[in-house]
Write an enzyme that holds these catalytic residues in place. Sequence first.
Site, mmCIF file in Angstrom:
data_model
loop_
_atom_site.group_PDB
_atom_site.id
_atom_site.type_symbol
_atom_site.label_atom_id
_atom_site.label_comp_id
_atom_site.label_asym_id
_atom_site.label_seq_id
_atom_site.Cartn_x
_atom_site.Cartn_y
_atom_site.Cartn_z
ATOM 1 N N GLU A 58 -29.587 26.336 3.389
ATOM 2 C CA GLU A 58 -28.711 26.894 2.171
ATOM 3 C C GLU A 58 -27.942 26.148 1.473
ATOM 4 O O GLU A 58 -27.380 24.915 1.900
ATOM 5 C CB GLU A 58 -27.546 28.051 3.142
ATOM 6 C CG GLU A 58 -26.688 28.851 2.000
ATOM 7 C CD GLU A 58 -26.263 30.114 2.622
ATOM 8 O OE1 GLU A 58 -26.117 30.088 3.834
ATOM 9 O OE2 GLU A 58 -25.481 30.764 2.057
ATOM 10 N N ASN B 9 -30.554 39.535 1.656
ATOM 11 C CA ASN B 9 -29.859 38.808 2.576
ATOM 12 C C ASN B 9 -28.571 39.681 2.971
ATOM 13 O O ASN B 9 -27.690 39.925 2.255
ATOM 14 C CB ASN B 9 -29.640 37.356 2.496
ATOM 15 C CG ASN B 9 -28.676 36.700 3.447
ATOM 16 O OD1 ASN B 9 -28.901 36.552 4.728
ATOM 17 N ND2 ASN B 9 -27.351 36.826 3.009
ATOM 18 N N GLU B 10 -28.406 39.767 4.340
ATOM 19 C CA GLU B 10 -27.198 40.657 4.729
ATOM 20 C C GLU B 10 -26.713 41.552 3.629
ATOM 21 O O GLU B 10 -25.322 41.489 3.096
ATOM 22 C CB GLU B 10 -26.037 39.571 4.978
ATOM 23 C CG GLU B 10 -26.411 38.634 6.022
ATOM 24 C CD GLU B 10 -25.428 37.661 6.989
ATOM 25 O OE1 GLU B 10 -24.192 37.822 6.276
ATOM 26 O OE2 GLU B 10 -25.556 37.316 7.940
ATOM 27 N N TYR C 162 -25.055 35.704 15.450
ATOM 28 C CA TYR C 162 -24.505 34.276 15.808
ATOM 29 C C TYR C 162 -23.731 34.200 16.995
ATOM 30 O O TYR C 162 -23.546 35.291 17.662
ATOM 31 C CB TYR C 162 -23.555 33.754 14.750
ATOM 32 C CG TYR C 162 -23.889 33.546 13.368
ATOM 33 C CD1 TYR C 162 -24.579 32.009 13.036
ATOM 34 C CD2 TYR C 162 -24.195 34.401 12.280
ATOM 35 C CE1 TYR C 162 -25.228 31.666 12.177
ATOM 36 C CE2 TYR C 162 -24.984 33.793 11.361
ATOM 37 C CZ TYR C 162 -25.189 32.594 11.072
ATOM 38 O OH TYR C 162 -25.998 31.952 9.922
ATOM 39 N N GLU D 188 -31.305 34.382 11.243
ATOM 40 C CA GLU D 188 -29.811 33.455 11.326
ATOM 41 C C GLU D 188 -29.343 33.642 12.868
ATOM 42 O O GLU D 188 -29.330 34.796 13.220
ATOM 43 C CB GLU D 188 -28.832 33.949 10.327
ATOM 44 C CG GLU D 188 -28.952 33.552 8.797
ATOM 45 C CD GLU D 188 -28.003 33.876 7.761
ATOM 46 O OE1 GLU D 188 -26.833 33.671 8.175
ATOM 47 O OE2 GLU D 188 -28.109 34.146 6.683
ATOM 48 N N GLN E 193 -27.884 25.917 10.908
ATOM 49 C CA GLN E 193 -28.749 25.695 9.915
ATOM 50 C C GLN E 193 -29.232 24.350 10.180
ATOM 51 O O GLN E 193 -28.935 23.590 10.993
ATOM 52 C CB GLN E 193 -28.132 25.698 8.562
ATOM 53 C CG GLN E 193 -27.300 27.142 8.236
ATOM 54 C CD GLN E 193 -26.923 27.088 6.676
ATOM 55 O OE1 GLN E 193 -27.065 26.235 5.807
ATOM 56 N NE2 GLN E 193 -26.520 28.405 6.450
HETATM 57 O O1 AHR Z 1 -25.178 30.743 7.748
HETATM 58 C C1 AHR Z 1 -23.763 30.976 6.892
HETATM 59 C C2 AHR Z 1 -23.657 32.243 6.356
HETATM 60 O O2 AHR Z 1 -23.831 33.360 7.571
HETATM 61 C C3 AHR Z 1 -25.031 32.808 5.833
HETATM 62 O O3 AHR Z 1 -24.515 32.429 4.438
HETATM 63 C C4 AHR Z 1 -24.777 34.289 5.919
HETATM 64 O O4 AHR Z 1 -25.981 35.143 5.593
HETATM 65 C C5 AHR Z 1 -24.102 34.644 7.077
HETATM 66 O O5 AHR Z 1 -22.850 35.416 7.058
#
Ligand code: AHR
Length: 492
Positions: A25, A171-172, A237, A295, A344
Site C-alpha cells: 500500500e 476496499n473496506e 487483523y 488483509e 504488508q
Molecule cells: O493495512 C492498513 C489498513 O488496514 C488498510 O489500508 C485498510 O484497508 C485496513 O483498515
Amino acid sequence: MARYIINADIVRSKIDKNIYGNFSEHLGRCVYEGMYVGENSDIPNVNGMRTDVVEALKKIKLPQLRWPGGCFADTYHWMDGIGDKAKRKKIVNVHWGDVVEDNSFGTDEFMEFCRQVGCEPYICGNVGSGTVQEMQEWVEYLNSTGTPMSELRKENGHADPYGVTYFAVGNENWGCGGNMTPEFYADNYNRYAGYLHNYEKKLFKVACGPSGTDYNWTKVLMEKSGKRMDGLALHNYTVDPMHGWRDKGDAVDFNELEWASLLNEANRIDTIIARHSTIMDQYDPEKRVALVIDEWGTWFNVEKGTHPAFLYQQNTLRDALVAAMELNIFNLHSDRVRMCNIAQLINVLQALILTDGAKMILTPTYHIFDMYKAHMDANLVETYLECDDYEYQGIKTPAISQSASVNENGDMTITLTNIDPNAERSLVADIRGEVYASASATILTADKMNEHNDFDAPDRIAVKDYNGISLLGSKLSITIPPKSVIAITLKK
Ligand code: AHR
C-alpha cells in the site's frame, strides 16, 4: 503424547499458491523506499525497483501482490499515476499521515515490479470515491488492445496489454471505502463489476467482504452478488484482545501473558473462516466463490520514534508463530480459502522485509513464508491431530497446529508449530497410504520469545536444519521444541 495421523492418499483440496500472497500500500515506507527507490538512487535497482527486495521475493516465490491499498485505494485515481513523471499530479495521502504523494509509482511501475518479481498483480479499484467510468477505463488500460486506453498505454511505452487477472471492486467499503451498508455496497458492486470487461484475460473479480466476525455482511453479499463475484474479501487483523485497538501493545516488549493472549487470538481465525464458509455454502455449495483474506496479520503500536501514521512495527518470533499457525489454518480451509494477502510487504505492520536506507533485513515472518512455500499448489491431505493445550493464566490454546500436503512429485510437506514457550511437544505421526524413504526438516526458533532481527544483527533468527525427527517405516517421530515452527519434507 499427541496423536497424529496423516492419510497421504486422501486429498482434501488443492492449496492454491495465492494463499501465500502479499499486500503493498502507499503507506509509510512500503512503496517508496521499500519497493521503489527511483532510477537515480544509489541503492541498487532495476528501473527504480530495489534489487535486494526483488531477489528476496523471488526466493519465496511470491505468487501475487495486492496494490495500491487498503484505504489509500479508496482515494486513488489511477490516471494521476501514469505518463511523464514530472507532470504527474501531487496529492495528499489523507489516510496515512497527510504526506505528499507524488504519484511517481503508478500503474506501469507496479506492473514493472510484478514483472521483476514474477508475481501476479492484484489491483484494488476505487469504489469509495471513484467512478464506474474510472474503474472501467483502468481495466481497459491494463488489458485491452485497439481501444482509447490501450493507445494511452502505448503512448506511455507499453504496447502490450498486461493481462491482469485479479481485480478487487473496492476496499473496506463498510469503513474507509465509503461507510456503506452491505445492501448499498452489494448494489454498487453489481453496478461497478458489470462494467469491467474481460479482454484477453477473464477477470477474477473480488467483492469487498466482511470485517472479522461481520457474518451479516457475508450473507447479504452472497445473496445479492454471489453469482457475479469470484472472490469475497475478508479482513481480519490479529490484535491482542488484552489491549484492544486503542493501545495495541508493543511488538517487541511483551510478557508471556501477552504471548498467550495474542496466539489464542490468532487461532480464532479458524472459527471465523468456518462460520463465513458455512454462510457461503448456503449460496454457493460448489464453492465456486473463493474466500479471499486480503488483509491479515498482527497489528501493534507503531515503533516509538517513528511516524505515527506509518504503521512501522518490528517483527519477532511471536509474529512468526502467528503467521505459521494462520497459514496452517488457511491450508486446512483451502477448499474455500484460495487467496490471502498478509499486511504488508515491507516496513508496514507484519512485514516480511524491513529496510533502513540501503540496508534490508528479512523478518521471522519472511522465514515462515520461505519454510511453507512447498505447500504452494500442492494437495492438502487428510490429517487428524489430538494434542494438549498450552495454558497460561487461564488462556488455553491447542499447543500444536499442523497441515500436510503432497506435491506433484509425491513429496510430502508437513508444517507444525508449538506455541508453548516453556515445553517441547513430542508426537509420532502415523503416515498411512504411502511409503516414504527419507525425512528431513528445518526449524525456526530462538531462546527468547521476542527474538528479532535488526540492522546490526540481520541473522539473529533464521531458518536452520533440524534433526529432531526420525522416520521408521510408517512412523515419523517428531519433537517440536518450545516456541518453534518446523517444516518436514518426506521423499519417496
Ligand atoms: O493495512 C492498513 C489498513 O488496514 C488498510 O489500508 C485498510 O484497508 C485496513 O483498515
